[in-house]
Design a protein around this motif. Structure first.
Motif, PDB file in Angstrom:
ATOM      1  N   ARG A 245       0.794  -1.225   0.000  1.00 33.49           N
ATOM      2  CA  ARG A 245       0.000   0.000   0.000  1.00 33.49           C
ATOM      3  C   ARG A 245       0.827   1.276   0.000  1.00 33.49           C
ATOM      4  O   ARG A 245       0.264   2.362  -0.082  1.00 33.49           O
ATOM      5  CB  ARG A 245      -0.935   0.007   1.207  1.00 33.49           C
ATOM      6  CG  ARG A 245      -2.069  -0.982   1.009  1.00 33.49           C
ATOM      7  CD  ARG A 245      -2.911  -1.118   2.243  1.00 33.49           C
ATOM      8  NE  ARG A 245      -4.043  -1.986   2.003  1.00 33.49           N
ATOM      9  CZ  ARG A 245      -3.980  -3.302   1.961  1.00 33.49           C
ATOM     10  NH1 ARG A 245      -2.838  -3.915   2.102  1.00 33.49           N
ATOM     11  NH2 ARG A 245      -5.068  -4.022   1.757  1.00 33.49           N
ATOM     12  N   GLY A 246       2.122   1.196   0.165  1.00 30.21           N
ATOM     13  CA  GLY A 246       2.912   2.419   0.261  1.00 30.21           C
ATOM     14  C   GLY A 246       2.626   3.095   1.584  1.00 30.21           C
ATOM     15  O   GLY A 246       2.389   2.435   2.584  1.00 30.21           O
ATOM     16  N   GLU A 247       2.589   4.407   1.599  1.00 33.67           N
ATOM     17  CA  GLU A 247       2.291   5.091   2.853  1.00 33.67           C
ATOM     18  C   GLU A 247       0.794   5.056   3.119  1.00 33.67           C
ATOM     19  O   GLU A 247      -0.024   5.085   2.204  1.00 33.67           O
ATOM     20  CB  GLU A 247       2.831   6.517   2.844  1.00 33.67           C
ATOM     21  CG  GLU A 247       2.226   7.451   1.846  1.00 33.67           C
ATOM     22  CD  GLU A 247       2.832   8.834   1.946  1.00 33.67           C
ATOM     23  OE1 GLU A 247       2.058   9.795   1.820  1.00 33.67           O
ATOM     24  OE2 GLU A 247       4.046   8.951   2.132  1.00 33.67           O
ATOM     25  N   ILE A 248       0.451   4.989   4.412  1.00 35.95           N
ATOM     26  CA  ILE A 248      -0.939   4.859   4.828  1.00 35.95           C
ATOM     27  C   ILE A 248      -1.059   5.440   6.238  1.00 35.95           C
ATOM     28  O   ILE A 248      -0.100   5.382   7.013  1.00 35.95           O
ATOM     29  CB  ILE A 248      -1.381   3.368   4.779  1.00 35.95           C
ATOM     30  CG1 ILE A 248      -2.863   3.198   5.037  1.00 35.95           C
ATOM     31  CG2 ILE A 248      -0.558   2.520   5.716  1.00 35.95           C
ATOM     32  CD1 ILE A 248      -3.378   1.770   4.783  1.00 35.95           C
ATOM     33  N   THR A 249      -2.203   5.997   6.558  1.00 39.73           N
ATOM     34  CA  THR A 249      -2.377   6.519   7.916  1.00 39.73           C
ATOM     35  C   THR A 249      -2.540   5.358   8.890  1.00 39.73           C
ATOM     36  O   THR A 249      -2.982   4.268   8.517  1.00 39.73           O
ATOM     37  CB  THR A 249      -3.618   7.435   8.025  1.00 39.73           C
ATOM     38  OG1 THR A 249      -4.791   6.649   7.815  1.00 39.73           O
ATOM     39  CG2 THR A 249      -3.545   8.603   7.050  1.00 39.73           C
TER      40      THR A 249
ATOM     41  N   GLU B 135       5.389   9.015  10.817  1.00 44.07           N
ATOM     42  CA  GLU B 135       5.616  10.459  10.780  1.00 44.07           C
ATOM     43  C   GLU B 135       4.285  11.198  10.720  1.00 44.07           C
ATOM     44  O   GLU B 135       3.305  10.668  10.193  1.00 44.07           O
ATOM     45  CB  GLU B 135       6.434  10.834   9.530  1.00 44.07           C
ATOM     46  CG  GLU B 135       7.766  10.126   9.407  1.00 44.07           C
ATOM     47  CD  GLU B 135       8.792  10.579  10.425  1.00 44.07           C
ATOM     48  OE1 GLU B 135       8.648  11.698  10.954  1.00 44.07           O
ATOM     49  OE2 GLU B 135       9.728   9.809  10.701  1.00 44.07           O
ATOM     50  N   PRO B 136       4.261  12.444  11.197  1.00 40.89           N
ATOM     51  CA  PRO B 136       3.034  13.242  11.034  1.00 40.89           C
ATOM     52  C   PRO B 136       2.757  13.483   9.554  1.00 40.89           C
ATOM     53  O   PRO B 136       3.678  13.637   8.755  1.00 40.89           O
ATOM     54  CB  PRO B 136       3.364  14.568  11.739  1.00 40.89           C
ATOM     55  CG  PRO B 136       4.558  14.284  12.587  1.00 40.89           C
ATOM     56  CD  PRO B 136       5.289  13.150  11.944  1.00 40.89           C
ATOM     57  N   SER B 137       1.492  13.523   9.210  1.00 42.71           N
ATOM     58  CA  SER B 137       1.088  13.808   7.838  1.00 42.71           C
ATOM     59  C   SER B 137       1.430  15.252   7.493  1.00 42.71           C
ATOM     60  O   SER B 137       1.288  16.148   8.326  1.00 42.71           O
ATOM     61  CB  SER B 137      -0.414  13.572   7.688  1.00 42.71           C
ATOM     62  OG  SER B 137      -0.883  14.115   6.480  1.00 42.71           O
ATOM     63  N   ALA B 138       1.866  15.475   6.268  1.00 47.57           N
ATOM     64  CA  ALA B 138       2.164  16.837   5.817  1.00 47.57           C
ATOM     65  C   ALA B 138       0.892  17.661   5.658  1.00 47.57           C
ATOM     66  O   ALA B 138       0.927  18.888   5.758  1.00 47.57           O
ATOM     67  CB  ALA B 138       2.937  16.789   4.504  1.00 47.57           C
ATOM     68  N   THR B 139      -0.237  16.998   5.415  1.00 47.38           N
ATOM     69  CA  THR B 139      -1.494  17.715   5.174  1.00 47.38           C
ATOM     70  C   THR B 139      -2.398  17.783   6.396  1.00 47.38           C
ATOM     71  O   THR B 139      -3.263  18.641   6.475  1.00 47.38           O
ATOM     72  CB  THR B 139      -2.281  17.060   4.022  1.00 47.38           C
ATOM     73  OG1 THR B 139      -2.524  15.692   4.341  1.00 47.38           O
ATOM     74  CG2 THR B 139      -1.499  17.158   2.717  1.00 47.38           C
ATOM     75  N   ASP B 140      -2.223  16.875   7.349  1.00 49.08           N
ATOM     76  CA  ASP B 140      -3.050  16.856   8.554  1.00 49.08           C
ATOM     77  C   ASP B 140      -2.158  16.443   9.718  1.00 49.08           C
ATOM     78  O   ASP B 140      -1.869  15.265   9.908  1.00 49.08           O
ATOM     79  CB  ASP B 140      -4.216  15.868   8.382  1.00 49.08           C
ATOM     80  CG  ASP B 140      -5.132  15.820   9.598  1.00 49.08           C
ATOM     81  OD1 ASP B 140      -4.829  16.468  10.629  1.00 49.08           O
ATOM     82  OD2 ASP B 140      -6.157  15.118   9.521  1.00 49.08           O
TER      83      ASP B 140
ATOM     84  N   ALA C 100      -2.886  13.403  11.858  1.00 47.36           N
ATOM     85  CA  ALA C 100      -2.748  12.048  11.288  1.00 47.36           C
ATOM     86  C   ALA C 100      -1.283  11.632  11.286  1.00 47.36           C
ATOM     87  O   ALA C 100      -0.381  12.453  11.133  1.00 47.36           O
ATOM     88  CB  ALA C 100      -3.302  12.025   9.869  1.00 47.36           C
ATOM     89  N   ARG C 101      -1.057  10.347  11.470  1.00 47.57           N
ATOM     90  CA  ARG C 101       0.298   9.778  11.421  1.00 47.57           C
ATOM     91  C   ARG C 101       0.363   8.865  10.203  1.00 47.57           C
ATOM     92  O   ARG C 101      -0.513   8.042   9.987  1.00 47.57           O
ATOM     93  CB  ARG C 101       0.599   8.993  12.689  1.00 47.57           C
ATOM     94  CG  ARG C 101       0.278   9.727  13.982  1.00 47.57           C
ATOM     95  CD  ARG C 101       1.301  10.704  14.424  1.00 47.57           C
ATOM     96  NE  ARG C 101       2.464  10.002  14.905  1.00 47.57           N
ATOM     97  CZ  ARG C 101       3.665  10.544  15.016  1.00 47.57           C
ATOM     98  NH1 ARG C 101       3.851  11.788  14.669  1.00 47.57           N
ATOM     99  NH2 ARG C 101       4.671   9.862  15.450  1.00 47.57           N
TER     100      ARG C 101
END
Length: 150
Positions: free
Chosen positions: A51-55, A86-91, A94-95
């Motif tokens: 899935r690549g990156e995922i929350t 890591e923290p999400s760049a957009t939210d 979200a991690r």
């Protein structure tokens, strides 16, 4: 224990399913031990690799695990450099979880051990019955319960 209590215990789905899950989980844990992964960690790495990156929230939903338990399982993977959280760049709430190249390598090294455990189970239980079991257990996830709903 009364007859009614004994009937309730003997017919309860939860302890039977948990007992089977512990039994099978221990089998996979033992098979994966040479790689330093437990079955749950291997499963997480497999999901991440596809899935690549995922929350964390989405990953928890995907693997039917509560967020707190998932976060606990992610800590050793992050500590060993197999995944990043890591923290999400957009939210910022979200991690985002991502598998690292070392995580891919460890998962690939574990695949032959996992395949051996899978083949052993299917040889002993029957490949057709194993496929039916996976289908039925998949259906359990569609029963409409929301155990981790907030």
């Amino acid at each position: 224990m009364t007859r009614t209590e004994a009937d309730a215990v003997g017919s309860c789905n939860d302890p039977t399913l948990r007992k089977a899950a512990r039994y099978l989980g221990a089998t996979y844990d033992k098979a994966l031990a040479p790689t330093g992964l437990r079955a749950t960690q291997f499963s997480i790495l497999q999901h991440l690799s596809s899935r690549g990156e995922i929350t964390i929230t989405r990953l928890a939903e995907t693997i039917a695990m509560d967020r707190t338990t998932l976060a606990t399982n992610l800590k050793p993977l992050a500590r060993e450099g197999l995944a990043t959280v890591e923290p999400s760049a957009t939210d910022r709430r979200a991690r985002i979880v991502t598998i690292t190249p070392d995580g891919v390598a460890r998962m690939e090294a574990a695949l032959p051990h996992w395949r051996a455990a899978q083949a052993r189970f299917e040889d002993n239980f029957g490949a057709e019955r194993a496929a039916q079991l996976r289908a039925v257990l998949g259906d359990v996830l569609d029963t409409g319960f929301h155990p981790w709903a907030e």
